[in-house]
Scaffold this motif. Sequence first.
Motif, PDB file in Angstrom:
ATOM      1  N   PHE A 290      -4.855  28.505  28.435  1.00 56.34           N
ATOM      2  CA  PHE A 290      -3.739  27.857  27.729  1.00 56.34           C
ATOM      3  C   PHE A 290      -2.709  27.534  28.798  1.00 56.34           C
ATOM      4  O   PHE A 290      -2.812  28.038  29.928  1.00 56.34           O
ATOM      5  CB  PHE A 290      -3.163  28.764  26.616  1.00 56.34           C
ATOM      6  CG  PHE A 290      -2.911  30.184  27.031  1.00 56.34           C
ATOM      7  CD1 PHE A 290      -1.748  30.535  27.717  1.00 56.34           C
ATOM      8  CD2 PHE A 290      -3.837  31.184  26.746  1.00 56.34           C
ATOM      9  CE1 PHE A 290      -1.515  31.841  28.102  1.00 56.34           C
ATOM     10  CE2 PHE A 290      -3.611  32.514  27.147  1.00 56.34           C
ATOM     11  CZ  PHE A 290      -2.450  32.829  27.816  1.00 56.34           C
TER      12      PHE A 290
ATOM     13  N   ASP B  35       3.156  34.478  31.163  1.00 59.47           N
ATOM     14  CA  ASP B  35       2.008  34.775  30.289  1.00 59.47           C
ATOM     15  C   ASP B  35       0.943  33.722  30.556  1.00 59.47           C
ATOM     16  O   ASP B  35       1.156  32.539  30.309  1.00 59.47           O
ATOM     17  CB  ASP B  35       2.460  34.754  28.825  1.00 59.47           C
ATOM     18  CG  ASP B  35       1.384  35.268  27.873  1.00 59.47           C
ATOM     19  OD1 ASP B  35       0.198  35.311  28.268  1.00 59.47           O
ATOM     20  OD2 ASP B  35       1.733  35.608  26.724  1.00 59.47           O
TER      21      ASP B  35
ATOM     22  N   ASP C 240      -6.343  37.063  29.061  1.00 58.18           N
ATOM     23  CA  ASP C 240      -4.982  36.744  28.633  1.00 58.18           C
ATOM     24  C   ASP C 240      -4.099  37.890  29.119  1.00 58.18           C
ATOM     25  O   ASP C 240      -4.367  39.046  28.786  1.00 58.18           O
ATOM     26  CB  ASP C 240      -4.991  36.625  27.097  1.00 58.18           C
ATOM     27  CG  ASP C 240      -3.643  36.297  26.485  1.00 58.18           C
ATOM     28  OD1 ASP C 240      -2.667  36.112  27.225  1.00 58.18           O
ATOM     29  OD2 ASP C 240      -3.587  36.224  25.235  1.00 58.18           O
ATOM     30  N   SER C 241      -3.107  37.577  29.935  1.00 60.96           N
ATOM     31  CA  SER C 241      -2.288  38.651  30.496  1.00 60.96           C
ATOM     32  C   SER C 241      -0.872  38.174  30.770  1.00 60.96           C
ATOM     33  O   SER C 241      -0.652  37.001  31.061  1.00 60.96           O
ATOM     34  CB  SER C 241      -2.921  39.147  31.805  1.00 60.96           C
ATOM     35  OG  SER C 241      -2.106  40.108  32.428  1.00 60.96           O
TER      36      SER C 241
ATOM     37  N   GLU D 292      -0.347  43.215  23.540  1.00 59.09           N
ATOM     38  CA  GLU D 292       0.849  42.629  24.151  1.00 59.09           C
ATOM     39  C   GLU D 292       2.144  43.078  23.493  1.00 59.09           C
ATOM     40  O   GLU D 292       2.716  42.364  22.686  1.00 59.09           O
ATOM     41  CB  GLU D 292       0.759  41.109  24.211  1.00 59.09           C
ATOM     42  CG  GLU D 292       0.399  40.383  22.953  1.00 59.09           C
ATOM     43  CD  GLU D 292       0.312  38.867  23.201  1.00 59.09           C
ATOM     44  OE1 GLU D 292       1.245  38.319  23.810  1.00 59.09           O
ATOM     45  OE2 GLU D 292      -0.671  38.257  22.771  1.00 59.09           O
TER      46      GLU D 292
ATOM     47  N   GLN E   7       7.867  41.604  27.991  1.00 56.46           N
ATOM     48  CA  GLN E   7       6.486  41.588  27.473  1.00 56.46           C
ATOM     49  C   GLN E   7       5.551  42.123  28.555  1.00 56.46           C
ATOM     50  O   GLN E   7       5.762  41.876  29.745  1.00 56.46           O
ATOM     51  CB  GLN E   7       6.087  40.140  27.138  1.00 56.46           C
ATOM     52  CG  GLN E   7       4.638  39.956  26.702  1.00 56.46           C
ATOM     53  CD  GLN E   7       4.158  38.506  26.832  1.00 56.46           C
ATOM     54  OE1 GLN E   7       4.787  37.711  27.535  1.00 56.46           O
ATOM     55  NE2 GLN E   7       3.072  38.166  26.179  1.00 56.46           N
TER      56      GLN E   7
ATOM     57  N   GLU F 225       1.120  42.469  28.946  1.00 56.61           N
ATOM     58  CA  GLU F 225      -0.134  42.173  28.236  1.00 56.61           C
ATOM     59  C   GLU F 225      -1.340  42.322  29.149  1.00 56.61           C
ATOM     60  O   GLU F 225      -1.314  41.915  30.313  1.00 56.61           O
ATOM     61  CB  GLU F 225      -0.097  40.730  27.693  1.00 56.61           C
ATOM     62  CG  GLU F 225      -1.383  40.331  26.965  1.00 56.61           C
ATOM     63  CD  GLU F 225      -1.321  38.938  26.341  1.00 56.61           C
ATOM     64  OE1 GLU F 225      -0.542  38.096  26.809  1.00 56.61           O
ATOM     65  OE2 GLU F 225      -2.078  38.716  25.380  1.00 56.61           O
TER      66      GLU F 225
END
Length: 302
Positions: A56, A87, A98-99, A193, A281, A283
Amino acid sequence: MEEQIELVLDKYRSAGRILAEVREEAVGRIKEGFSLLEVAEFVENGTREKGAEPGFPCNISRNEEAAHATPSIDEKTVFGKDIVKLDIGAHIGGYIGDSAVTVDLSGSNDGLVKASEAALNEAIKIIRDGVSTVEIGETIENTIRARAQGYKPIVNLTGHGLLKYNSHARPAIPNVKYEHGVILRENDVVAIEPFATDAQGVGKVVESGNAEIYSLIKAKPVRLREAKKLLEEIKKYQGLPFAKRWLPRERLDMALRTLKNTGVLRDHPVLREEGKGLVSQAEHTIIVKEDGCEVTTRKTKT
Ligand code: MN
Ligand code: MN
């Protein structure tokens, strides 16, 4: 069958390893006076150079922005004394890592950064085959609230499952204690997350401003030539979110508007903390295992 599962898991692992490398390199470029657009392009191009594709658009959300901010094509903004959430996603054949990390350029919000990091670490410790998403949510909430500074979790942002070409699959994994959870099983791939906000925040995000990120809902016949062309162009993302700045510029706004109004596309506006609290955040993507879990997006020592 077993072998097939391992082949799939290996793609998650490879995507995660690439992501971890890119993330670490990108963090070194998040400095006062540095360009947001350059960081986003560094992340996305770096992901491709290492043999994966962006899962993304590179999200760079600052201060009270929690998620879904990405630079526009002519973005001139540079980092100030911000609290920056980076992100990012990388996929190989649709299998996504995804991190996210938070970089504190303000120099005074280290505690808030640590709160979401600690919540992520505590959640990772309890994940194993048979764990309930209720326990995960409770662990995250308790860890964030245990801090003395009045931090709170954000209730309407959650972790999620990951499936092939689906970056937000079920189950949702809340950052608070709630009812009716789902049991995670061995080889489930999920993103955890936690988001934390400070004492000023209300613990909730709301949509605001223009969207720079879009995703396909369902391809439908459209009449307008520009919309038809754009729909062909975005099919290559196979349902994964994409950035407006990735698209050909010619008559783009009209084509996007048409596809949105006909229900072909959805937009993803920036999500801001409702009380204008600062947000952190952390994640990681993990694979659930019988006796624990494997973090795919952690940098492995060589
Ligand atoms: Mn993410
Ligand atoms: Mn995620």
